[in-house]
Design a protein around this motif. Structure first.
Motif, PDB file in Angstrom:
ATOM      1  N   UNK A  69       0.718  -1.286  -0.109  1.00 44.15           N
ATOM      2  CA  UNK A  69       0.120   0.047  -0.183  1.00 44.15           C
ATOM      3  C   UNK A  69       1.016   1.345   0.044  1.00 44.15           C
ATOM      4  N   UNK A  70       0.292   2.643  -0.146  1.00 49.15           N
ATOM      5  CA  UNK A  70       1.016   3.709  -0.216  1.00 49.15           C
ATOM      6  C   UNK A  70       0.318   4.358   0.847  1.00 49.15           C
ATOM      7  N   UNK A  71       0.816   4.950   1.832  1.00 49.75           N
ATOM      8  CA  UNK A  71       2.323   4.999   2.068  1.00 49.75           C
ATOM      9  C   UNK A  71       2.921   3.399   2.557  1.00 49.75           C
ATOM     10  N   UNK A  72       4.015   3.194   2.312  1.00 48.15           N
ATOM     11  CA  UNK A  72       4.496   1.929   2.906  1.00 48.15           C
ATOM     12  C   UNK A  72       4.539   2.013   4.586  1.00 48.15           C
ATOM     13  N   UNK A  73       4.308   0.892   5.162  1.00 43.79           N
ATOM     14  CA  UNK A  73       4.613   0.976   6.593  1.00 43.79           C
ATOM     15  C   UNK A  73       5.497   0.012   7.144  1.00 43.79           C
ATOM     16  N   UNK A  74       5.962   0.552   8.444  1.00 35.15           N
ATOM     17  CA  UNK A  74       6.982  -0.257   9.198  1.00 35.15           C
ATOM     18  C   UNK A  74       6.604  -0.470  10.471  1.00 35.15           C
ATOM     19  N   UNK A  75       6.693  -1.857  11.038  1.00 39.26           N
ATOM     20  CA  UNK A  75       6.083  -1.949  12.396  1.00 39.26           C
ATOM     21  C   UNK A  75       7.279  -3.127  12.964  1.00 39.26           C
ATOM     22  N   UNK A  76       7.634  -2.599  14.342  1.00 35.80           N
ATOM     23  CA  UNK A  76       8.429  -3.249  15.134  1.00 35.80           C
ATOM     24  C   UNK A  76       7.821  -3.883  16.440  1.00 35.80           C
ATOM     25  N   UNK A  77       7.950  -4.951  16.472  1.00 35.34           N
ATOM     26  CA  UNK A  77       7.141  -5.691  17.655  1.00 35.34           C
ATOM     27  C   UNK A  77       8.200  -6.382  18.607  1.00 35.34           C
ATOM     28  N   UNK A  78       7.910  -6.299  19.956  1.00 40.84           N
ATOM     29  CA  UNK A  78       8.887  -7.003  20.915  1.00 40.84           C
ATOM     30  C   UNK A  78       8.053  -7.601  22.041  1.00 40.84           C
ATOM     31  N   UNK A  79       8.231  -8.649  22.529  1.00 40.00           N
ATOM     32  CA  UNK A  79       7.735  -9.171  23.703  1.00 40.00           C
ATOM     33  C   UNK A  79       8.527 -10.058  24.701  1.00 40.00           C
ATOM     34  N   UNK A  80       8.068 -10.485  25.804  1.00 37.68           N
ATOM     35  CA  UNK A  80       8.632 -11.404  26.706  1.00 37.68           C
ATOM     36  C   UNK A  80       8.823 -12.761  26.065  1.00 37.68           C
ATOM     37  N   UNK A  81       9.148 -13.812  26.650  1.00 39.70           N
ATOM     38  CA  UNK A  81       9.177 -15.070  26.177  1.00 39.70           C
ATOM     39  C   UNK A  81       7.963 -15.606  26.122  1.00 39.70           C
ATOM     40  N   UNK A  82       7.482 -16.315  24.966  1.00 42.98           N
ATOM     41  CA  UNK A  82       6.310 -16.819  24.360  1.00 42.98           C
ATOM     42  C   UNK A  82       5.218 -15.956  24.382  1.00 42.98           C
ATOM     43  N   UNK A  83       5.480 -14.560  24.124  1.00 43.75           N
ATOM     44  CA  UNK A  83       4.360 -13.544  23.731  1.00 43.75           C
ATOM     45  C   UNK A  83       4.167 -12.686  25.121  1.00 43.75           C
ATOM     46  N   UNK A  84       4.899 -13.020  26.427  1.00 45.20           N
ATOM     47  CA  UNK A  84       4.425 -12.747  27.543  1.00 45.20           C
ATOM     48  C   UNK A  84       4.781 -11.156  27.710  1.00 45.20           C
ATOM     49  N   UNK A  85       3.931 -10.453  28.673  1.00 45.13           N
ATOM     50  CA  UNK A  85       4.223  -8.919  28.848  1.00 45.13           C
ATOM     51  C   UNK A  85       5.536  -8.946  29.500  1.00 45.13           C
ATOM     52  N   UNK A  86       6.378  -7.872  29.245  1.00 43.37           N
ATOM     53  CA  UNK A  86       5.944  -6.513  28.432  1.00 43.37           C
ATOM     54  C   UNK A  86       5.953  -6.624  27.079  1.00 43.37           C
ATOM     55  N   UNK A  87       5.136  -5.839  26.385  1.00 40.27           N
ATOM     56  CA  UNK A  87       4.711  -5.711  25.068  1.00 40.27           C
ATOM     57  C   UNK A  87       5.322  -4.280  24.484  1.00 40.27           C
TER      58      UNK A  87
END
Length: 180
Positions: A69-87
Motif C-alpha cells: 500500500x501507499x504509504x509503505x509502513x514499518x512495524x517493530x514488535x517485541x515481547x517477553x518469552x512466548x509473547x509474555x508482557x511487557x509488550x
C-alpha cells in the motif's frame, strides 16, 4: 657467563609453570547477572530500554514491512518469552523521504495513527504516544528495508495511558530483523 644464564633459565622455567596455574570457577548463584560471553552470547536481535529507570530486555522481536500500500509502513514488535508482557510496538507510515538511515521519527498525540509507540507493562496497562503531547523519538541508525534485512537505532521519550498515567522510556536501543 654460565652462572648468569643458568638462574635466568631456572626463573623462566619456574615462571612458566606458575603462569599455567588453573583458576577455580565458582558455581553460579541465582542472583548472578548473565553477562554476554562465549557461553552466553549477546542476542543478535533485540529491543532494550528503561521504563522509569528499570531495565527491560525483550526476548522475542521482529519487524514487518508493509510494501503493498501507499504509504509503505514499518512495524517493530517485541515481547517477553512466548509473547509474555511487557509488550512493545512501533508503527510508522512512510513520509515523502522514505525509511532511511538518519531518520528521526517523532511520535505524539499530534502524529497519532501515522506514527506511534505502544508499551504494555507486566500488569497489562497500555501506555501510548497517542495520548502524550511530548511523545517519543525513534531514530533509525541503520536500515535495509528488504526481506531478511534489518533495522537498528535508538528511542527515548514518554508515553501515557488514556487516563493520564505517564512512563518515562529512556536508553532505548533496537536491532530487529525483517520477517518479510
Amino acid at each position: 657467563m654460565i652462572k648468569t644464564i643458568l638462574p635466568v633459565i631456572a626463573f623462566a622455567f619456574i615462571f612458566s609453570f606458575s603462569a599455567c596455574k588453573k583458576i577455580p570457577v565458582l558455581p553460579k548463584k541465582d542472583t548472578d547477572v548473565e553477562i554476554p560471553g562465549p557461553d552466553n552470547p549477546a542476542p543478535t536481535y533485540y529491543i532494550n530500554y528503561k521504563v522509569n529507570g528499570v531495565a527491560v530486555s525483550l526476548a522475542e522481536v521482529s519487524a514487518t514491512r508493509g510494501t503493498t500500500l501507499t504509504p509503505r509502513t514499518l512495524t517493530i514488535l517485541g515481547s517477553g518469552k512466548a509473547g509474555a508482557k511487557p509488550l512493545f510496538k512501533f508503527y510508522s507510515e512512510e513520509s515523502y523521504i522514505g525509511f532511511v538511515r538518519g531518520l528521526n521519527i517523532g511520535m505524539s498525540i499530534n502524529s497519532a495513527q501515522s506514527h506511534y509507540i505502544e508499551y504494555t507493562n507486566e500488569a497489562g496497562k497500555l501506555f501510548s504516544t497517542d495520548y502524550d503531547n511530548d511523545g517519543i523519538y525513534l531514530f533509525i541508525g541503520e536500515i535495509s528495508y528488504v526481506a531478511g534485512g534489518s533495522i537498528k537505532g535508538s528511542f527515548t521519550g514518554t508515553a501515557k495511558t488514556a487516563s493520564g498515567d505517564v512512563v518515562n522510556i529512556t536508553d532505548g536501543t533496537y536491532n530487529v530483523k525483517f520477517a518479510n
